[in-house]
Design a protein around this motif. Structure first.
Motif, PDB file in Angstrom:
ATOM      1  N   VAL A 191      14.465 -37.390 -10.789  1.00 21.67           N
ATOM      2  CA  VAL A 191      14.279 -38.244 -11.786  1.00 21.67           C
ATOM      3  C   VAL A 191      14.721 -38.916 -12.305  1.00 21.67           C
ATOM      4  O   VAL A 191      14.470 -40.546 -12.502  1.00 21.67           O
ATOM      5  CB  VAL A 191      13.451 -37.596 -13.604  1.00 21.67           C
ATOM      6  CG1 VAL A 191      13.647 -38.685 -14.760  1.00 21.67           C
ATOM      7  CG2 VAL A 191      12.843 -36.961 -13.338  1.00 21.67           C
ATOM      8  N   GLU A 192      16.513 -39.120 -12.132  1.00 14.19           N
ATOM      9  CA  GLU A 192      17.474 -40.208 -12.543  1.00 14.19           C
ATOM     10  C   GLU A 192      17.423 -40.646 -11.355  1.00 14.19           C
ATOM     11  O   GLU A 192      17.730 -42.130 -11.371  1.00 14.19           O
ATOM     12  CB  GLU A 192      19.597 -39.071 -12.340  1.00 14.19           C
ATOM     13  CG  GLU A 192      19.183 -38.841 -13.464  1.00 14.19           C
ATOM     14  CD  GLU A 192      19.688 -39.385 -14.921  1.00 14.19           C
ATOM     15  OE1 GLU A 192      19.101 -40.934 -14.763  1.00 14.19           O
ATOM     16  OE2 GLU A 192      20.083 -39.052 -15.825  1.00 14.19           O
ATOM     17  N   LEU A 194      16.558 -38.092 -21.164  1.00 13.39           N
ATOM     18  CA  LEU A 194      15.105 -38.736 -19.790  1.00 13.39           C
ATOM     19  C   LEU A 194      14.088 -38.191 -20.811  1.00 13.39           C
ATOM     20  O   LEU A 194      12.892 -38.848 -20.193  1.00 13.39           O
ATOM     21  CB  LEU A 194      15.555 -37.934 -19.129  1.00 13.39           C
ATOM     22  CG  LEU A 194      17.383 -38.463 -17.935  1.00 13.39           C
ATOM     23  CD1 LEU A 194      17.140 -36.750 -16.710  1.00 13.39           C
ATOM     24  CD2 LEU A 194      16.639 -39.562 -17.483  1.00 13.39           C
ATOM     25  N   ASP A 243       8.271 -41.740 -13.386  1.00 11.38           N
ATOM     26  CA  ASP A 243       9.173 -41.432 -13.148  1.00 11.38           C
ATOM     27  C   ASP A 243       9.224 -40.042 -13.338  1.00 11.38           C
ATOM     28  O   ASP A 243       9.797 -38.981 -11.837  1.00 11.38           O
ATOM     29  CB  ASP A 243      10.278 -41.772 -13.496  1.00 11.38           C
ATOM     30  CG  ASP A 243      10.713 -43.315 -13.870  1.00 11.38           C
ATOM     31  OD1 ASP A 243      10.337 -43.945 -13.650  1.00 11.38           O
ATOM     32  OD2 ASP A 243      10.809 -43.637 -15.284  1.00 11.38           O
ATOM     33  N   SER A 303      12.480 -41.763 -19.455  1.00 12.44           N
ATOM     34  CA  SER A 303      11.545 -41.442 -18.262  1.00 12.44           C
ATOM     35  C   SER A 303      10.043 -41.779 -18.627  1.00 12.44           C
ATOM     36  O   SER A 303       9.389 -41.485 -19.271  1.00 12.44           O
ATOM     37  CB  SER A 303      11.843 -40.109 -17.766  1.00 12.44           C
ATOM     38  OG  SER A 303      12.910 -39.848 -17.342  1.00 12.44           O
ATOM     39  N   LYS A 359      14.323 -42.792 -11.105  1.00 13.24           N
ATOM     40  CA  LYS A 359      14.214 -44.354 -12.407  1.00 13.24           C
ATOM     41  C   LYS A 359      16.031 -45.442 -11.422  1.00 13.24           C
ATOM     42  O   LYS A 359      14.689 -46.988 -11.679  1.00 13.24           O
ATOM     43  CB  LYS A 359      15.291 -43.879 -13.566  1.00 13.24           C
ATOM     44  CG  LYS A 359      13.984 -42.923 -14.359  1.00 13.24           C
ATOM     45  CD  LYS A 359      14.454 -41.980 -15.374  1.00 13.24           C
ATOM     46  CE  LYS A 359      15.184 -43.119 -15.783  1.00 13.24           C
ATOM     47  NZ  LYS A 359      14.170 -44.129 -17.017  1.00 13.24           N
TER      48      LYS A 359
END
Length: 462
Positions: A334-335, A257, A265, A261, A338
């Protein structure tokens, strides 16, 4: 981090005047798009620009220069000189009356240097630098722009503007401001000519419309706690994220990540998670939302015409329970940020337009919602009226309309040490702000430890 400045000064304003186009313009009705025309954009958004004294401009009055250039710019951007009307189905039109925009000329007994090195929101005496003229803050039948130019004792000046958001987004507003700047510097026409073309985002009524996306950003959510957040004792601060701070946050992500990212993000996820923690949710199973404003300009497949200045963004939303958000690591937030961003396409924006027509132009959900908008590439600080680039240029505060605390903007910033980074205005209840500040300091510092344990310790205070 910056708290409210103790600086106080007086501002002497002349009587507000209407600045009309410098030449005759068409009298017509122009439909707003169905992206422009949603309840969540029916508010006035403030912008503020600070400019230094430039010896080569001695003898030029910035108020007169801006006012004259504004009048000539309105010949090209004449819809801004009109007034909004509402038709069937709450559809908004611009009645291009040529009445003009509000303009205020003012003087302040303060020098730019007195604002300090870290010039960032919240700004002292902001209500004096962008005065709310009686009857001007409505959406319908009111001026679409209010501009105040305040001369400073040092020879610099402050340019403050309030925009009816249905008319333009950040990129569209900067396009207009650049046109005023170019004409102020001697051009006879803007280098980018405005394009209306709002039919690009014209919605289709049912039964033609078929929903393509869930559009959970417009969910009707009961507010179980009475208000989104307490509106009393609100604290306004700005937080600076430079290379060190961003690198510290990125180190908290797993290796895959870290590379994949963007800064948006990473920072969005961090602020969403930290803000939720700081509000100390009483029900960990309630859903909390992050709306990531995503602009279509420059994205594959959009191909908007050069000069288009209407709203061209969507409000895609990520949803997680407080338990998921606070007790899982930063990587989890974060995931999903995104993933949320990746959903926005031309089809998505057209689906929003259809949704507006079909559902009565609803407001996006504000209950347990946080909105972030990245204006680091909008170009506010690049606007030049003849005095060079702005020392600070961008949104004057966070919030959405009359709702404090809901939104934050990512604004490009150079701190007193010369570091380039991002400043983020935050608005929270005072006690929550203290918790937020402590947690941000921990995250961007060198302190290690399991994030889940830290989050659990904060929530254990409930």
């Amino acid at each position: 981090m910056a708290a409210t400045s103790p600086l106080r000064f007086s501002v002497r304003r002349r009587k507000p005047v209407l600045v009309a186009p410098a030449a005759r313009t068409p009298r017509e009705l122009k439909r707003l798009s169905d992206i422009d025309d949603q309840e969540g954009l029916r508010f006035q958004i403030p912008v503020i620009q600070f400019y230094r004294h430039v010896p080569s401009m001695d003898g030029y009055d910035p108020a007169r220069v801006v006012r004259d250039a504004l009048a000539r710019s309105l010949v090209f951007y004449y819809p801004f000189a009109g007034r909004l009307r509402e038709g069937d189905g709450r559809k908004l039109f611009v009645d291009c009356t040529g009445e003009g925009v509000l303009f205020i000329e003012a003087d302040a007994d303060v020098e730019l240097e007195e604002f300090g090195d870290n010039l960032q929101p919240p700004f002292p005496c902001q209500e004096e630098l962008l005065f709310d003229v009686d009857g001007s803050s409505g959406v319908l039948d009111a001026p679409l722009l209010l501009i105040q130019v305040t001369r400073l004792r040092c020879g610099g000046f402050i340019f403050a503007l309030r925009l009816n958001h249905t008319m333009a987004d950040a990129a569209g507003l900067v396009q207009l401001m650049n046109a005023v700047g170019e004409l102020a510097r001697g051009a006879v026409a803007p280098s980018v000519l405005p394009v209306w073309c709002r039919e690009i985002f014209e919605g289709k009524p049912p039964p033609t419309w078929r929903p393509s996306f869930a559009h959970r950003e417009y969910d009707v959510v009961p507010d179980t706690n009475g208000t989104i957040i307490p509106l009393n004792e609100m604290d306004h601060r700005s937080f600076f994220f430079g290379p060190h701070e961003l690198a510290s946050l990125r180190r908290r992500l797993p290796s895959h990540l870290r590379r994949a990212s963007s800064t948006f993000d990473l920072l969005t996820a961090c602020l969403w998670r930290t803000r939720t923690l700081s509000l100390q949710p009483t029900n960990l199973d309630e859903a909390y939302r992050i709306i990531c404003i995503v602009n279509g300009r420059g994205r594959p497949g959009f191909d908007l015409p050069a000069g288009y200045y209407g709203n061209a963004f969507a409000f895609p939303v990520a949803v997680a329970t407080a338990r998921e958000l606070c007790l899982r690591p930063l990587a989890y937030a974060v995931e999903i940020v995104k993933k949320t961003k990746s959903e926005v396409s031309l089809d998505y924006l057209r689906s929003v337009a259809d949704f507006m027509v079909s559902k009565g132009r609803p407001h996006f959900t504000v209950v347990r919602t946080y909105v972030v908008s990245d204006v680091t590439r909008a170009g506010f600080s690049e606007v030049d009226f003849g005095w060079g680039k702005a020392v600070y240029g961008g949104p004057a505060k966070g919030g959405v309309g009359a709702i404090p605390g809901v939104a934050s903007f990512f604004v490009p910033f150079v701190n007193a040490s010369g570091e380039k980074g991002i400043v983020v205005p935050i608005c929270l209840p005072a006690e929550a702000m203290e918790r937020f500040s402590r947690e941000i300091e921990r995250l961007v510092g060198d302190e290690d430890g399991e994030e889940q344990q830290k989050a659990a310790s904060i929530l254990s205070a409930l």
